[in-house]
Design a protein around this motif. Structure first.
Motif, PDB file in Angstrom:
ATOM      1  N   PHE A 216     -10.800  -7.017   2.848  1.00  0.00           N
ATOM      2  CA  PHE A 216     -10.277  -6.813   1.501  1.00  0.00           C
ATOM      3  C   PHE A 216      -9.029  -7.656   1.220  1.00  0.00           C
ATOM      4  N   LEU A 217      -8.373  -8.142   2.267  1.00  0.00           N
ATOM      5  CA  LEU A 217      -7.085  -8.816   2.086  1.00  0.00           C
ATOM      6  C   LEU A 217      -7.180 -10.114   1.280  1.00  0.00           C
ATOM      7  N   PRO A 218      -8.240 -10.933   1.420  1.00  0.00           N
ATOM      8  CA  PRO A 218      -8.286 -12.158   0.606  1.00  0.00           C
ATOM      9  C   PRO A 218      -8.362 -11.895  -0.894  1.00  0.00           C
ATOM     10  N   LYS A 219      -8.714 -10.682  -1.264  1.00  0.00           N
ATOM     11  CA  LYS A 219      -8.812 -10.333  -2.683  1.00  0.00           C
ATOM     12  C   LYS A 219      -7.491  -9.787  -3.234  1.00  0.00           C
ATOM     13  N   MET A 220      -6.499  -9.611  -2.359  1.00  0.00           N
ATOM     14  CA  MET A 220      -5.237  -9.005  -2.753  1.00  0.00           C
ATOM     15  C   MET A 220      -4.169 -10.055  -3.036  1.00  0.00           C
ATOM     16  N   LYS A 221      -3.176  -9.642  -3.807  1.00  0.00           N
ATOM     17  CA  LYS A 221      -2.026 -10.494  -4.093  1.00  0.00           C
ATOM     18  C   LYS A 221      -0.858 -10.201  -3.158  1.00  0.00           C
ATOM     19  N   TRP A 222      -0.818  -8.990  -2.629  1.00  0.00           N
ATOM     20  CA  TRP A 222       0.299  -8.640  -1.770  1.00  0.00           C
ATOM     21  C   TRP A 222      -0.101  -7.606  -0.724  1.00  0.00           C
ATOM     22  N   LEU A 223       0.691  -7.563   0.339  1.00  0.00           N
ATOM     23  CA  LEU A 223       0.522  -6.589   1.414  1.00  0.00           C
ATOM     24  C   LEU A 223       1.896  -6.055   1.768  1.00  0.00           C
ATOM     25  N   ASN A 224       2.026  -4.738   1.749  1.00  0.00           N
ATOM     26  CA  ASN A 224       3.301  -4.081   2.045  1.00  0.00           C
ATOM     27  C   ASN A 224       3.224  -3.463   3.430  1.00  0.00           C
ATOM     28  N   PHE A 225       4.134  -3.898   4.324  1.00  0.00           N
ATOM     29  CA  PHE A 225       4.146  -3.425   5.710  1.00  0.00           C
ATOM     30  C   PHE A 225       4.866  -2.090   5.871  1.00  0.00           C
ATOM     31  N   GLY A 226       5.333  -1.484   4.776  1.00  0.00           N
ATOM     32  CA  GLY A 226       6.001  -0.200   4.865  1.00  0.00           C
ATOM     33  C   GLY A 226       7.357  -0.274   5.522  1.00  0.00           C
ATOM     34  N   GLY A 227       7.803   0.871   6.027  1.00  0.00           N
ATOM     35  CA  GLY A 227       9.132   0.966   6.628  1.00  0.00           C
ATOM     36  C   GLY A 227       9.063   1.238   8.117  1.00  0.00           C
ATOM     37  N   GLY A 228      10.193   1.706   8.668  1.00  0.00           N
ATOM     38  CA  GLY A 228      10.273   2.010  10.089  1.00  0.00           C
ATOM     39  C   GLY A 228      10.589   0.826  10.969  1.00  0.00           C
TER      40      GLY A 228
END
Length: 398
Positions: A216-228
């Motif tokens: 699904f990632l090639p269809k996305m504009k962004w990826l959020n790695f969250g916190g921690g």
């Protein structure tokens, strides 16, 4: 902070606080030089990795420091409309929001002020999608990008209370529950698996995320790695983090976001308290004008034993004490310590690393007054920016 040796002052590592100069007790004291050092480290990661770092207000939201924060970070991430409003009004930059569930009124409050909205379920996305698309059509200059939180079911966190990928977690959509046809209209994915961890844990997480959700990632504009991400902790492998972020950006052509809370404020402040009384029951107990349950609840929730300036483990130094809080809760105990000299009523005690997950989690249990907020500026002067009185207690009730 092993080279701290007095109970009234601390000048070690990132701290430079003289308790005798603090204008009130109890008080949180934020060392602005230490905060700026953390922010500079995070800004360096942004520049090298080509990502954006947001301050997670759930960990640190002391807005009197935001003029400094905005010089280095790209914005903030919020867990509820009030945090989002604070970010919008006091910080500026991008405003992101995520919650396990939104109400209708939440969405109405968030629409005018958010840049990203992350949904916890496909049900919520389908429910609010028409409203968001109508907003975007009417406000092309204030368009909201929406994303979905995924749950890679990959566990890195040792304490179950803080593990978002524990079995039965309500946080995020698992690959099995994901319905690809319902992703239409979403522009990003968000995952969060870490708590106080190094970049090796992120590397393992990313492998699982790519294995399960990579299609699904090639269809996305962004990826959020969250916190921690414990980026500002000594010894954290920043080079690996930069490599991981760059790799994801290059493979999928997405923008990458990180949203640490603790890494912004870790080792930037202390809680200054005063000994009010000393009682004896199986050993001396010093009762302070602060409280674990009301002022530093992670001491009981995590649980953990905060470091105290000039103190050692029980039996390490000549005089043993347990430090107790001010409320009537029987378990309102901070921990057991030893000191070189006997404690005295009226003496100030300095508890270390009390900026993150303290002020944001306080309560007025028992009507106990909240500690004041003090900034120690780089010139060495102390500024009392907030003193909480009766009105702050009364206004939380009706």
């Amino acid at each position: 902070m092993s080279n701290v040796s007095t109970t009234t002052g601390v000048k070690s590592g990132m701290y430079a606080v003289d308790a005798a100069q603090v204008p009130d007790s109890p008080s949180w004291v934020i060392d602005m030089a230490a905060l700026e050092a953390n922010l500079q480290t995070l800004a360096n990661v942004q520049e090298r990795a080509g990502c954006k770092i947001l301050i997670a207000l759930k960990g640190f939201a002391t807005w009197s420091t935001f003029p400094l924060v905005r010089r280095y970070l790209s914005g903030a991430t919020a867990s509820a409309p009030h945090e989002a409003k604070l970010a919008h009004e006091k910080l500026g930059g991008e405003v992101h929001a995520y919650a396990p569930a939104y109400s209708d009124s939440d969405i109405e409050e968030l629409l005018p002020i958010c840049d990203h909205l992350v949904f916890n379920s496909l049900n919520q996305w389908q429910r609010f999608r028409p409203r968001i698309e109508a907003h975007n059509a009417a406000n092309p200059q204030r368009r909201i990008s929406c994303g979905l939180r995924i749950n890679p079911e990959h566990r890195e966190v040792a304490v179950a209370l803080y593990d978002p990928c524990a079995p039965g977690s309500r946080l995020g959509v698992t690959r099995e529950a994901l319905k690809p046809e319902l992703l239409e209209g979403l522009e990003g994915l968000h995952f969060h698996t870490l708590c106080e961890l190094d970049s090796d844990a992120l590397e393992r997480t990313l492998k699982v995320v790519e294995d399960k959700f990579g299609e699904f990632l090639p269809k996305m504009k962004w990826l959020n790695f969250g916190g921690g991400h414990h980026i500002t902790r000594p010894g954290y492998d920043v080079d690996r983090l930069v490599r991981l972020v760059r790799g994801v950006r290059e493979r999928y052509k997405v923008d990458v976001y990180l949203e640490p809370g603790e890494a912004v404020a870790i080792r930037t402040g202390v809680l200054v308290a005063t000994v009010l009384d000393i009682v004896d029951n199986g050993g001396p107990i010093a009762i302070l004008d602060t409280s674990a349950t009301a002022h530093m609840p992670d001491v009981l929730e995590m649980p953990y034993r905060p470091e105290v300036v000039g103190a050692g483990q029980p039996g390490e130094k000549a005089y043993d004490y347990r430090l107790g809080g001010l409320t009537c809760l029987a378990g309102d105990m901070i921990g057991a310590y030893s000191f070189d000299q006997p404690l005295a009523i009226g003496q100030r005690i300095v508890l270390l690393d009390m900026s993150h997950y303290t002020m944001v989690k306080t309560s007025n249990f028992n009507g106990v007054r909240l500690p004041s907020i003090v900034l120690r500026h780089q010139a060495g002067n102390y500024e009392l920016v907030k003193k909480f009185g009766y009105e702050s207690y009364k206004d939380r009730l009706s």
